[in-house]
Design a protein around this motif. Structure first.
Motif, PDB file in Angstrom:
ATOM      1  N   GLY A  51      12.291   7.699 -16.150  1.00 41.42           N
ATOM      2  CA  GLY A  51      12.673   6.613 -16.656  1.00 41.42           C
ATOM      3  C   GLY A  51      13.186   6.334 -18.066  1.00 41.42           C
ATOM      4  N   GLY A  52      12.647   7.593 -18.951  1.00 42.77           N
ATOM      5  CA  GLY A  52      13.041   7.599 -20.181  1.00 42.77           C
ATOM      6  C   GLY A  52      12.237   8.655 -20.841  1.00 42.77           C
ATOM      7  N   TYR A  53      12.490   9.227 -21.906  1.00 45.62           N
ATOM      8  CA  TYR A  53      12.034  10.558 -22.326  1.00 45.62           C
ATOM      9  C   TYR A  53      10.537  10.598 -22.361  1.00 45.62           C
ATOM     10  CZ  TYR A  53      11.354  14.376 -25.824  1.00 45.62           C
ATOM     11  OH  TYR A  53      10.713  15.397 -26.323  1.00 45.62           O
ATOM     12  N   GLY A  54      10.222  11.723 -22.012  1.00 44.58           N
ATOM     13  CA  GLY A  54       8.512  11.805 -21.945  1.00 44.58           C
ATOM     14  C   GLY A  54       7.869  11.205 -20.711  1.00 44.58           C
ATOM     15  N   GLY A  55       8.719  10.953 -19.619  1.00 48.71           N
ATOM     16  CA  GLY A  55       8.173  10.512 -18.438  1.00 48.71           C
ATOM     17  C   GLY A  55       7.803  11.759 -17.594  1.00 48.71           C
ATOM     18  N   THR A  56       7.263  11.260 -16.379  1.00 49.71           N
ATOM     19  CA  THR A  56       6.818  12.241 -15.448  1.00 49.71           C
ATOM     20  C   THR A  56       7.690  13.308 -15.096  1.00 49.71           C
ATOM     21  OG1 THR A  56       5.429  10.399 -14.655  1.00 49.71           O
ATOM     22  CG2 THR A  56       5.553  12.499 -13.115  1.00 49.71           C
ATOM     23  N   GLY A  57       8.972  13.002 -14.676  1.00 44.02           N
ATOM     24  CA  GLY A  57       9.848  14.057 -14.352  1.00 44.02           C
ATOM     25  C   GLY A  57      10.061  15.146 -15.520  1.00 44.02           C
ATOM     26  N   ASP A  58       9.963  14.583 -17.006  1.00 46.22           N
ATOM     27  CA  ASP A  58      10.224  15.473 -17.944  1.00 46.22           C
ATOM     28  C   ASP A  58       9.114  16.346 -18.116  1.00 46.22           C
ATOM     29  OD1 ASP A  58      12.707  14.377 -18.696  1.00 46.22           O
ATOM     30  OD2 ASP A  58      11.848  12.681 -19.883  1.00 46.22           O
ATOM     31  N   VAL A  59       7.834  15.936 -18.148  1.00 45.86           N
ATOM     32  CA  VAL A  59       6.499  16.674 -18.130  1.00 45.86           C
ATOM     33  C   VAL A  59       6.535  17.828 -17.025  1.00 45.86           C
ATOM     34  CG1 VAL A  59       4.042  16.505 -18.226  1.00 45.86           C
ATOM     35  CG2 VAL A  59       5.351  14.760 -19.176  1.00 45.86           C
ATOM     36  N   VAL A  60       6.792  17.359 -16.097  1.00 50.37           N
ATOM     37  CA  VAL A  60       6.873  18.594 -14.834  1.00 50.37           C
ATOM     38  C   VAL A  60       7.821  19.687 -15.202  1.00 50.37           C
ATOM     39  CG1 VAL A  60       7.615  18.762 -12.372  1.00 50.37           C
ATOM     40  CG2 VAL A  60       6.111  16.896 -12.867  1.00 50.37           C
ATOM     41  N   GLN A  61       9.198  19.270 -15.464  1.00 43.29           N
ATOM     42  CA  GLN A  61       9.929  20.383 -15.998  1.00 43.29           C
ATOM     43  C   GLN A  61       9.617  21.010 -17.176  1.00 43.29           C
ATOM     44  OE1 GLN A  61      13.951  18.630 -17.317  1.00 43.29           O
ATOM     45  NE2 GLN A  61      14.583  20.596 -17.943  1.00 43.29           N
TER      46      GLN A  61
END
Length: 159
Positions: free
Chosen positions: A129-139
């Protein structure tokens, strides 16, 4: 001693909490001795993870994103839980940010990634939902070659 990190949604509705708790307990059950968890201790997945680590006899370290995290981001209805868990941490580190923001969150998650052997992700698979969210960390974890186990039990939702 394996170091296992957590990333995950903080906006879990009450009905999803027991589902996530059970799924995290199952994922951690293989680590019966010497488990060290690493968490930013955010509401939701991080706090459920911290309790699950303690339940299997492990310990956990906390990485806070910024100096103002407790006062600015911990809501009154979660303060007692946060304070209890931070009091049980084996170590607490605070990133060198004065203010909690997306950059601070990602920096804290990058610190977690730099100190773990594997990650658990309480993640519905949708983009952040914004930079640093769960998807970004997984990536970021996958780009570093850190094994990621996605934990999203049937029936779980995020608000």
């Amino acid at each position: 001693m394996p170091h296992i990190g957590i990333t995950g949604h903080s906006n879990l509705p009450a009905a999803s909490v027991p589902l996530v708790r059970e799924a995290l307990a199952a994922a951690l059950s293989v680590y019966r001795e010497g488990l060290a968890g690493v968490t930013c201790l955010a509401r939701g997945a991080d706090q459920i993870f911290a309790r699950a680590v303690l339940d299997v006899g492990g310990s956990f370290e906390v990485v806070l994103p910024a100096a103002d995290y407790r006062e600015r981001k911990v809501k009154p209805d979660n303060a007692a839980e946060f304070d209890e868990l931070i009091g049980k941490a084996s170590q607490v580190r605070t990133m060198p940010f004065d203010e909690s923001n997306r950059d601070a969150y990602m920096a804290a998650s990058e610190h977690v990634l730099g100190s773990v052997d594997a990650m658990l992700a309480v993640w519905d698979g949708r983009p952040s939902g914004g930079y640093g969210g769960t998807g970004d960390v997984v990536q970021a974890a996958r780009e570093r070659g850190i094994p990621v186990t996605v934990v999203w039990p049937a029936g779980a939702e995020r608000e």
